[in-house]
Structure formats: C-alpha cells, structure tokens
Motif scaffolding. Structure first.
Motif, PDB file in Angstrom:
ATOM      1  N   ARG A 229     -54.697 -16.960  26.081  1.00 32.59           N
ATOM      2  CA  ARG A 229     -54.774 -16.405  24.733  1.00 32.59           C
ATOM      3  C   ARG A 229     -54.223 -14.983  24.685  1.00 32.59           C
ATOM      4  O   ARG A 229     -53.799 -14.515  23.632  1.00 32.59           O
ATOM      5  CB  ARG A 229     -56.221 -16.417  24.243  1.00 32.59           C
ATOM      6  CG  ARG A 229     -56.785 -17.815  24.035  1.00 32.59           C
ATOM      7  CD  ARG A 229     -58.197 -17.773  23.485  1.00 32.59           C
ATOM      8  NE  ARG A 229     -58.242 -17.102  22.188  1.00 32.59           N
ATOM      9  CZ  ARG A 229     -59.353 -16.912  21.493  1.00 32.59           C
ATOM     10  NH1 ARG A 229     -60.513 -17.340  21.984  1.00 32.59           N
ATOM     11  NH2 ARG A 229     -59.312 -16.312  20.324  1.00 32.59           N
ATOM     12  N   THR A 230     -54.221 -14.305  25.831  1.00 32.77           N
ATOM     13  CA  THR A 230     -53.707 -12.935  25.868  1.00 32.77           C
ATOM     14  C   THR A 230     -52.217 -12.896  25.550  1.00 32.77           C
ATOM     15  O   THR A 230     -51.717 -11.883  25.053  1.00 32.77           O
ATOM     16  CB  THR A 230     -53.962 -12.318  27.258  1.00 32.77           C
ATOM     17  OG1 THR A 230     -55.345 -12.466  27.583  1.00 32.77           O
ATOM     18  CG2 THR A 230     -53.593 -10.846  27.282  1.00 32.77           C
ATOM     19  N   LEU A 231     -51.502 -13.984  25.846  1.00 34.93           N
ATOM     20  CA  LEU A 231     -50.069 -14.022  25.584  1.00 34.93           C
ATOM     21  C   LEU A 231     -49.760 -13.900  24.095  1.00 34.93           C
ATOM     22  O   LEU A 231     -48.641 -13.551  23.715  1.00 34.93           O
ATOM     23  CB  LEU A 231     -49.465 -15.312  26.135  1.00 34.93           C
ATOM     24  CG  LEU A 231     -49.492 -15.478  27.656  1.00 34.93           C
ATOM     25  CD1 LEU A 231     -48.995 -16.856  28.059  1.00 34.93           C
ATOM     26  CD2 LEU A 231     -48.643 -14.388  28.327  1.00 34.93           C
ATOM     27  N   TYR A 232     -50.746 -14.206  23.246  1.00 34.98           N
ATOM     28  CA  TYR A 232     -50.559 -14.086  21.800  1.00 34.98           C
ATOM     29  C   TYR A 232     -51.424 -12.970  21.209  1.00 34.98           C
ATOM     30  O   TYR A 232     -51.705 -12.972  20.020  1.00 34.98           O
ATOM     31  CB  TYR A 232     -50.872 -15.416  21.112  1.00 34.98           C
ATOM     32  CG  TYR A 232     -49.726 -16.399  21.186  1.00 34.98           C
ATOM     33  CD1 TYR A 232     -48.743 -16.427  20.195  1.00 34.98           C
ATOM     34  CD2 TYR A 232     -49.614 -17.273  22.260  1.00 34.98           C
ATOM     35  CE1 TYR A 232     -47.685 -17.315  20.269  1.00 34.98           C
ATOM     36  CE2 TYR A 232     -48.549 -18.171  22.337  1.00 34.98           C
ATOM     37  CZ  TYR A 232     -47.599 -18.179  21.346  1.00 34.98           C
ATOM     38  OH  TYR A 232     -46.545 -19.063  21.424  1.00 34.98           O
ATOM     39  N   HIS A 233     -51.803 -12.036  22.058  1.00 38.44           N
ATOM     40  CA  HIS A 233     -52.576 -10.894  21.583  1.00 38.44           C
ATOM     41  C   HIS A 233     -51.684 -10.003  20.703  1.00 38.44           C
ATOM     42  O   HIS A 233     -50.606  -9.602  21.101  1.00 38.44           O
ATOM     43  CB  HIS A 233     -53.103 -10.081  22.773  1.00 38.44           C
ATOM     44  CG  HIS A 233     -53.968  -8.927  22.375  1.00 38.44           C
ATOM     45  ND1 HIS A 233     -55.219  -9.090  21.840  1.00 38.44           N
ATOM     46  CD2 HIS A 233     -53.739  -7.586  22.418  1.00 38.44           C
ATOM     47  CE1 HIS A 233     -55.742  -7.908  21.578  1.00 38.44           C
ATOM     48  NE2 HIS A 233     -54.876  -6.978  21.918  1.00 38.44           N
TER      49      HIS A 233
ATOM     50  N   PRO B 132     -44.771 -14.742  23.338  1.00 30.52           N
ATOM     51  CA  PRO B 132     -45.151 -14.415  24.723  1.00 30.52           C
ATOM     52  C   PRO B 132     -44.062 -13.671  25.493  1.00 30.52           C
ATOM     53  O   PRO B 132     -44.371 -12.810  26.315  1.00 30.52           O
ATOM     54  CB  PRO B 132     -45.425 -15.796  25.338  1.00 30.52           C
ATOM     55  CG  PRO B 132     -45.843 -16.633  24.178  1.00 30.52           C
ATOM     56  CD  PRO B 132     -44.996 -16.163  23.034  1.00 30.52           C
ATOM     57  N   LEU B 133     -42.799 -13.976  25.231  1.00 33.35           N
ATOM     58  CA  LEU B 133     -41.713 -13.257  25.904  1.00 33.35           C
ATOM     59  C   LEU B 133     -41.695 -11.797  25.491  1.00 33.35           C
ATOM     60  O   LEU B 133     -41.415 -10.910  26.311  1.00 33.35           O
ATOM     61  CB  LEU B 133     -40.375 -13.919  25.571  1.00 33.35           C
ATOM     62  CG  LEU B 133     -40.177 -15.354  26.057  1.00 33.35           C
ATOM     63  CD1 LEU B 133     -38.869 -15.917  25.522  1.00 33.35           C
ATOM     64  CD2 LEU B 133     -40.186 -15.394  27.580  1.00 33.35           C
ATOM     65  N   ASP B 134     -41.989 -11.515  24.230  1.00 31.53           N
ATOM     66  CA  ASP B 134     -42.027 -10.136  23.760  1.00 31.53           C
ATOM     67  C   ASP B 134     -43.179  -9.373  24.419  1.00 31.53           C
ATOM     68  O   ASP B 134     -43.038  -8.209  24.800  1.00 31.53           O
ATOM     69  CB  ASP B 134     -42.173 -10.125  22.242  1.00 31.53           C
ATOM     70  CG  ASP B 134     -41.913  -8.746  21.647  1.00 31.53           C
ATOM     71  OD1 ASP B 134     -41.184  -7.961  22.283  1.00 31.53           O
ATOM     72  OD2 ASP B 134     -42.438  -8.457  20.557  1.00 31.53           O
TER      73      ASP B 134
END
Length: 253
Positions: A184-188, A151-153
């Motif tokens: 879930r978008t944070l791991y898209h 998520p940070l990336d």
C-alpha cells in the motif's frame, strides 16, 4: 417488379457490408493503439530529455537553501558544466525515463481510446468532440496513466532523496518497500496526485484538441463560388440527384 426486388437485395447486401465490419475489431484498431503507445512514449522521452538540465536545476534549488533566480539557475548550470562535464546535466535522466516513458505512452493511447468511446456515446464518431467531453477525455487519460504508473513515480522520488548505499537499483526499491512497508505504501500520496492530474491533463488535452480543431477549420478549403448566371456543366453532378429516384424508377421498401 423484378428490378425492384434485385435493387432491394443489392441494397441489403451493401448495408450488411457496411455494418458488419464496424462491429468486428479489425487489425487497424490494434495498430492504432500500438501507434499511440509508441508515439506517446517517444514524445514523452524526447520532451523530458530536452528539459532534463532544467528539471535537475529545479530539484537542486528545491532541496537547498539558495534563493531561486534566473541568474542563479544559469550560474548553476554553467558551474555544473565546467566542473562535472556536459553530460552531468542529464544525470538521473535515465531513472526519470523509467516513469515518463510508460506514463506518456499510456496517457496518449488512453486519450485516443476515450475520445472514440465518448464520440460514440455522444454521437460524434469521427468528428471533434464538444468542449465538455473533450475535457473529460483528457482528465480520464491522466487518471488512467497516473493510476498505472504512480508506483514508478514514488520509487523515482525515493531514489532521488536517499543515499546511494540505501538502494542499489529500482528493483531493490520495490522489493524493500514491499517487505518493510507493505504494498500500500507504493500508492502513498496517490489521492492528492490524482487531484492535481485531473485539471492538468484535462486542460492540456482540451487546449490541444481545441487548437487542433480550430487549425483544421481554418485550413479547410472553401469551394469556389459560381458567378451569377453561370450554369453548371452537364458533367457536374447534381447535388439533389439520388440514384434510383429518377423518372420511371421503382420504389423498393
């Protein structure tokens, strides 16, 4: 008979002393984890800061229509230095550190832990791992670090390609994405990232551990060879001698 019983009791006590501490987690293990975390974070921060001007130049070429060449890259660096100042070459490096520092810390620490786990599993505790477990430890370390810091990336990439007016800071990015697009978008895009991390981290740590093992093997001092006919001195220990197995020693099962 009495001496044999005493020797057996002493040996049992020594065996217990050597087995019990290894089964109880000690403070040394926690210190090693903290040391790996700190060393990894510092190594990642220093390495990324050192190449930050080149990384920024790469991004500029990626989002522009200019054709890349070493001459054009050097010209861009020089132009940025003249018109925007020396420290402008590190613009955006602080946002990069938000991802790099935890990623490197987790990756290095996880690698050390996976080496211990695989070493115990394959029976190589305290020794260099064979090639396949060595590769597996690096790949697992990369997967662990990518899973926890992805998520940070994503947030860093969003801040790099959007106007400043859209997001005020990194926390604003997290809040806005969570509300408008879902968690879930944070791991898209996580799957292709991991597929790239597995061979990259695996081969990186595999190469590092292999070269380190070869270097240690080359630096190991060799025992001096005795000349022909030379007799060992009485003070030299006999390699075949085992305490308690001399003449007259009693055997204690």
């Amino acid at each position: 008979m009495g001496n044999g019983v005493k020797e057996g009791a002493v040996r049992l006590r020594e065996d217990a002393d050597t087995v019990l501490p290894s089964s109880v987690p000690s403070k040394t293990d926690h210190r090693q984890v903290l040391s790996s975390l700190f060393s990894g974070a510092l190594a990642g921060a220093l390495a990324k800061t050192a190449v930050a001007p080149l990384d920024r130049t790469k991004i500029i070429f990626q989002v522009s229509s200019k054709r890349f060449s070493a001459k054009e890259a050097f010209r861009l660096l020089y132009y940025t230095y003249l018109h925007e100042g020396f420290f402008s070459l590190w613009r955006g490096n602080s946002a990069t550190m938000v991802r790099v520092v935890p990623y490197a810390a987790i990756q290095f620490s996880a690698h050390e832990e996976y080496k211990r786990i695989l070493g115990r599993y394959y029976g190589f505790r305290g020794e260099a791992l064979p090639p396949w477990p060595r590769l597996l430890a690096g790949a697992l370390a990369g997967i662990t670090a990518a899973s926890l810091t992805y998520p940070l990336d994503l947030v860093r990439a969003r801040m790099a390609v959007t106007p400043k007016e859209m997001y005020s800071n990194i926390f604003h990015v997290f809040i806005r994405i969570s509300r408008e697009e879902g968690l879930r978008t944070l791991y898209h895009g996580f799957t292709p990232t991991v597929l790239g991390v597995i061979p990259y981290a695996g081969l990186s740590f595999f190469t590092y551990e292999t070269l380190k093992s070869l270097h240690r093997g080359g630096m190991t001092p060799q025992p001096p060879e005795s000349s022909a006919g030379e007799q060992p001195s009485p003070s030299d220990p006999d390699p075949d001698f085992m305490p308690g197995w001399g003449p007259g020693a009693s055997f204690t099962p």
